[in-house]
Design a protein around this motif. Structure first.
Motif, PDB file in Angstrom:
ATOM      1  N   SER C  99      46.934  46.930  38.109  1.00 22.56           N
ATOM      2  CA  SER C  99      45.692  46.789  38.862  1.00 22.56           C
ATOM      3  C   SER C  99      45.140  45.370  38.743  1.00 22.56           C
ATOM      4  N   ALA C 100      45.237  44.779  37.564  1.00 30.89           N
ATOM      5  CA  ALA C 100      44.800  43.386  37.412  1.00 30.89           C
ATOM      6  C   ALA C 100      45.637  42.467  38.298  1.00 30.89           C
ATOM      7  N   THR C 103      44.663  42.898  41.945  1.00 29.74           N
ATOM      8  CA  THR C 103      43.343  42.318  42.192  1.00 29.74           C
ATOM      9  C   THR C 103      43.403  40.791  42.198  1.00 29.74           C
ATOM     10  N   MET C 104      44.318  40.209  41.427  1.00 32.66           N
ATOM     11  CA  MET C 104      44.531  38.754  41.432  1.00 32.66           C
ATOM     12  C   MET C 104      45.440  38.306  42.585  1.00 32.66           C
ATOM     13  N   ASN C 105      45.791  39.201  43.489  1.00 32.19           N
ATOM     14  CA  ASN C 105      46.680  38.890  44.612  1.00 32.19           C
ATOM     15  C   ASN C 105      48.082  38.475  44.192  1.00 32.19           C
ATOM     16  N   LYS C 106      48.540  38.948  43.033  1.00 32.36           N
ATOM     17  CA  LYS C 106      49.941  38.757  42.668  1.00 32.36           C
ATOM     18  C   LYS C 106      50.766  39.799  43.424  1.00 32.36           C
TER      19      LYS C 106
END
Lengths: 146, 146, 146, 146, 146, 146, 146, 146
Positions: C99-100, C103-106
């Motif tokens: 999810s991180a 959310t960071m667009n990775k």
């Protein structure tokens, strides 16, 4: 246009009440938000909510997580940050809050006495405005409405 | 994977050299960058480059703009920030750098002695890791490569 | 074009080594980075570096700050994240990392068995790609180089 | 200052109603927003709107896109996120929502029972505050208004 | 200074090879990255990796998730985006990629024939540069190195 | 909680009025904003404001700068974007607006007929939700308020 | 640590070559990038690439789109921006580039003669450092490597 | 939908009052905010608040920090920026404000006379819309509400 102003800095005298009073007298449409200004409550809030911690390190860590929560919520809602440094105390929280505000591109006013020019020189240089008194900070806020 | 590490904190002893030496002995692929560690040069850099200023306030402001320039360049190039607090000095710059790093989502290690647990509790809580010694900070860096 | 791939997920079998081996056989220019995969070391790292903590809560909190530091450093350096869910374990860290990353667009690939379709449906829907096997994840990576 | 609070977590009991009730009794100016708490509706929403899907995978994917839409809208409007973990269920959505909120710099409170300290240690460490009960989470919210 | 250039647009002729050839003849230090240009492979990649899907909708959705993954990885690594529109085909992907690049602040060149001035007017106006031929786009790239 | 919804897409029928009417009947607290839906005015707005341009290219460029201004203002104020594709027209603006919205992390619903599944597959996959009718889009909006 | 430095400002004398020469003599690991410094080429680049335009307005607009493309590419690759103002010319592009750099958080040095203190006071105050000569700007860059 | 509009540009005539008057006559729901338009007050504000400075450089620096504070607060609250250039004055602040607004993705209208087409060509090209008169700028704003 109403603006919300976060008042960072020491919590050992009534400079915030003084500032609010003067803003009110000038009829400035400012809403002030602040950290917890009751020093004992600020130190005890971790144990007040979470119960007894095993030692001072964890007592402090519990309190700080809740103080940081309050600061994060209120600073994100603010349009302007004022950070006041006095002659006493370590005031690392004040430097932390001012630096966070500047890094988040919040317009930031630093208030510091002449005696602190040297140790605060890098932070002052990064702030939007640096003044020496709370009255001057209020003058800067009032200038927005001229 | 080489990482660049910014070493914020007091410039009154050789803790940075100590850390670099130990990192080198462990063959860790780390590049360290730092603020100006020559204290006199750091205070005089404004006048050294821009010439005599009218008073101490402006002497300090000139120096701080150039120190802030250096810090901004190097911190933006860094993957990790270590901020060391010692028992002495006001160290508002250390708090400023650590808070800026945390706000920029740089992974940040705070090094502080046990005696500073209480005044640094909010900053420690926001940092990624808090340790008590430079050796522990290096252990945290080394852990990335295990 | 070399890409760095963060491999999130359970650390109870050798799926990462399996993936690296196959990527190597295909001569893909991929650099893999991972969390600490030694489970005991991961749980003990807080006390290993910071010393004995007063109870399990603080032992876990100390370890997690150092594990989070490692993850933050490596995920920020990564171009792609693969997050693998297996049939066992709570795997909240895997969901947290995926999810991180999203959310960071990775760009993020989730690997999960058919049996986990339902409980992972919202996370799968947010991920860039969802597959069922490590081999399929590698096929997706290889597709970049066709 | 009114704040909007997103309540992430399991939807199998009435913890949200309980929290809202207590916030109302304390006259806190909080607006609560939530995911769909009717579990069947949440699972069926894809087919309810888009019609019959070819199998369970696509039934789930259709539902999850609409649940994710709702969560994204409401979380972006929120000032604070509370994420509750209970003793049962996989709760990967709760971990996903909490991690997304933390990555978006939303101030985030995790509520988890003592039994989940170990599996949630990395997520707890990243959250702004971790507590054990809904009442404690409300105390943290109330602290903003002291 | 080497630059990476993403080449968005239709995959029905060899305009990319033409562009790469001419860039090579001019000795420009450019690295080109592209979507999958084998049209059949692009349409089948979902089933090639994930296996047979229940219908065309899901076959397309599976393929598109993997194509989007490739585009996201490569566009994030790019310094410049060129998006070519031809006289035929719907080319919504080209508009999607150009708009995503512009929104991400990637310097973007649109190539479109005179006949498409009207339907592409808003997108052209948002792009950094609009030209009519691939040769002109290469001239714009070459201009960086003058 | 009132939400603002931007309605992107073709301006050749009254689908927006239809949607607004139905939202009103359901008493949903939605505020709709739109591009200029008078097609002639949209094409002429450049010359209407700036005066006669030297040719069609510049007439179109002048109009598009003002249409883009309107879209940028209104989309930035919006919480949700709905983008409708019909069976006719090039609709590159619709693809441009949807892609810009998705890249800005606006929750985005794509409405497209079954006949357009294939050419819109990558954009649909990136959108938060894809539906086939305006009524379904409204059902998705209404779901936020259940 | 090599740094890339964008040199904004007037293109009517050889201050850039002077600066590069001196940086080379000091063995500073700096890579300099610049706008097009051939003034005629800069004005004609639109028509050179796109062909004859209908009037001066569109000739200028075509040229400026390509000059802006070059600046955007090179400034995004830069770690530092130096913006030089001289006694002559309007220099709005210099103010534009400096302001864009500052807003993007690029560390920025303004070089301006004493005679321009007053008209440049707000821009100087926002810049990281302001100096009066190119040699002083180089001293600031060199300070990073002490 | 009420919009807030920042009016950047020279402060030597009453163009702002003229614009506000016409917006009022059209009943447009616009709130206008501006820099300090009293030129003497703007130049003296530093000494008015902070007291006598040692020379003109520092008098100007003190004034500019407070003017920049006002601009930063008001521009961050604005939805749209209008920047007007006239035939006289250096107007670097206008270029600075317009460039900052564009870099922050604020929709920006530049107003400039025909005589300034050439020196402002790059800034005009980056702006969302460029017009020649205040009336045209108001027409662009009014177009949002059609």
């Amino acid at each position: 246009m109403e603006l919300t102003v976060y008042l960072a800095g020491q919590i050992h005298d009534d400079w915030r009440e003084n500032l609010k009073q003067k803003a009110s007298e000038k009829n400035l449409p400012l809403q002030f938000v602040t950290p917890q200004t009751n020093h004992d409550r600020s130190d005890q809030i971790g144990e007040d909510i979470l119960g007894k911690q095993p030692n001072n390190l964890y007592r402090d860590d519990a309190a700080s997580s809740i103080n940081n929560f309050r600061t994060q919520v209120l600073m994100q809602k603010s349009d302007v940050v004022i950070a006041l440094f006095g002659e006493k105390y370590k005031q690392w929280n004040t430097a932390m809050d001012a630096s966070a505000a500047i890094t988040m591109n919040k317009p930031t006013i630093i208030v510091r006495p002449e005696s602190l020019i040297h140790p605060l020189k890098e932070l002052s240089n990064k702030a939007t405005v640096t003044v020496e008194t709370v009255d001057q900070a209020l003058d800067v806020l009032a200038y927005i409405y001229e």
